[in-house]
Design an enzyme around this catalytic site. Structure first.
Site, short mmCIF file in Angstrom:
data_model
loop_
_atom_site.label_atom_id
_atom_site.label_comp_id
_atom_site.label_asym_id
_atom_site.label_seq_id
_atom_site.Cartn_x
_atom_site.Cartn_y
_atom_site.Cartn_z
N ASP A 168 -16.07 -61.54 31.36
CA ASP A 168 -16.96 -60.44 31.67
C ASP A 168 -16.56 -59.86 33.02
O ASP A 168 -16.61 -60.57 34.04
CB ASP A 168 -18.40 -60.96 31.70
CG ASP A 168 -19.44 -59.88 31.92
OD1 ASP A 168 -19.08 -58.78 32.35
OD2 ASP A 168 -20.64 -60.17 31.68
N SER A 195 -12.30 -40.76 35.26
CA SER A 195 -12.62 -39.86 34.15
C SER A 195 -12.73 -38.43 34.66
O SER A 195 -13.10 -38.21 35.82
CB SER A 195 -13.95 -40.27 33.50
OG SER A 195 -14.34 -39.33 32.52
N TYR A 207 -23.53 -41.80 34.14
CA TYR A 207 -22.15 -42.17 33.83
C TYR A 207 -21.18 -41.36 34.69
O TYR A 207 -20.24 -41.90 35.28
CB TYR A 207 -21.85 -41.94 32.35
CG TYR A 207 -20.38 -42.08 32.02
CD1 TYR A 207 -19.79 -43.32 31.85
CD2 TYR A 207 -19.57 -40.94 31.89
CE1 TYR A 207 -18.43 -43.45 31.57
CE2 TYR A 207 -18.21 -41.06 31.61
CZ TYR A 207 -17.66 -42.32 31.45
OH TYR A 207 -16.31 -42.43 31.19
N LYS A 243 -18.06 -42.58 37.48
CA LYS A 243 -16.66 -42.19 37.45
C LYS A 243 -16.29 -41.38 38.69
O LYS A 243 -15.14 -41.41 39.15
CB LYS A 243 -16.35 -41.44 36.16
CG LYS A 243 -16.39 -42.33 34.93
CD LYS A 243 -15.46 -43.55 35.07
CE LYS A 243 -15.38 -44.38 33.82
NZ LYS A 243 -14.43 -45.52 33.97
#
Length: 247
Positions: free
Chosen positions: A57, A137, A150, A154
């Site tokens: 993890d 991203s 999100y 990024k």
């Protein structure tokens, strides 16, 4: 072979972008270790490319430390780290995102890089250098609505890559970031927030000048270049692999 005799660790390497990166690195001569929460998937990819797999993890420091140790070559080297593991919540209004979803976003997308840096940095400093590639991203450059939290993770990855590059340059550790546009991965439907139909894909593709989504090979090839000696004077860059989306 462009990565001959190099050792590499790729997180999230059991599928999608990560699997393509691992396969490409192995093809180009690197000894690749894959770390993924999906242990069976990691083992399958590792068996296919002649690499090693570690079930773990990325949000856990101990798991990251174990992966770094496993990835080191016989001489203790770890030349390349690709922080690829990532997660998103489903595209939805900002007020519908739960605190649990918010925490997991930052744990997987940002905290994992914190843990990896603390684990791999002593190794790279001791050997006189290395290369770290973070998968950011275009969401952190030209964000879409419905993915605000999100997008913010990024944006953090994009910026921390530059900051790491400046701080670690004296150690001859290069740090770069690859920023993909939306791709046909397991997270596609979550990013879109609508069913994965040809019609809905077409709507997203219409915003990309080159007329298609990113493919795993696109991200893998970008990472290959940044990991290779051909990019020895490149650090702190955000390489947009986006078909022109962020123009």
């Amino acid at each position: 072979m462009r990565l001959k005799d190099k050792t590499a660790l790729v997180t999230g390497g059991a599928s999608g972008f990560g699997a393509a990166i691992a396969e490409t690195f192995a093809r180009e001569g690197a000894a690749v270790t894959i770390m993924d929460l999906n242990g069976d998937g990691a083992e399958a990819v590792a068996a296919r490319i002649g690499g090693k797999a570690v079930q773990g993890d990325v949000t856990k420091a101990a798991d990251i430390e174990a992966a770094v140790k496993a990835a080191q070559g016989p001489d203790g080297r770890l030349d390349i780290v690709v922080n690829n593991a990532g997660w998103t919540h489903r595209n939805k209004p900002i007020m519908d995102v739960t605190e649990e979803e918010f925490d997991r976003l930052y744990d997987v997308n940002v905290r994992s890089i914190f843990h990896m840096t603390r684990a791999c940095l002593p190794v790279m400093r001791a050997q006189g250098g290395g290369t770290i590639i973070n998968i950011g991203s275009t969401a952190g450059i030209r964000p879409r609505p419905g993915l605000t939290w999100y997008n913010s993770t990024k944006g953090a990855v994009n910026l921390l890559s530059k900051s790491m590059a400046v701080e670690l340059a004296p150690d001859r550790i290069r740090v770069n970031c690859v920023a993909p546009v939306i791709g046909a991965t397991g997270l596609l439907e979550s990013f879109m927030g609508v069913p994965d139909t040809p019609e809905n894909r077409a709507k997203f593709v219409s915003t990309i000048p080159l007329g298609r989504m990113s493919e795993p090979r696109d991200i893998a090839n970008a990472c290959l270049y940044l990991a290779s000696d051909e990019a020895e004077f490149i650090t702190g860059t955000i390489l947009e692999v986006d078909g022109g989306r962020t123009i």
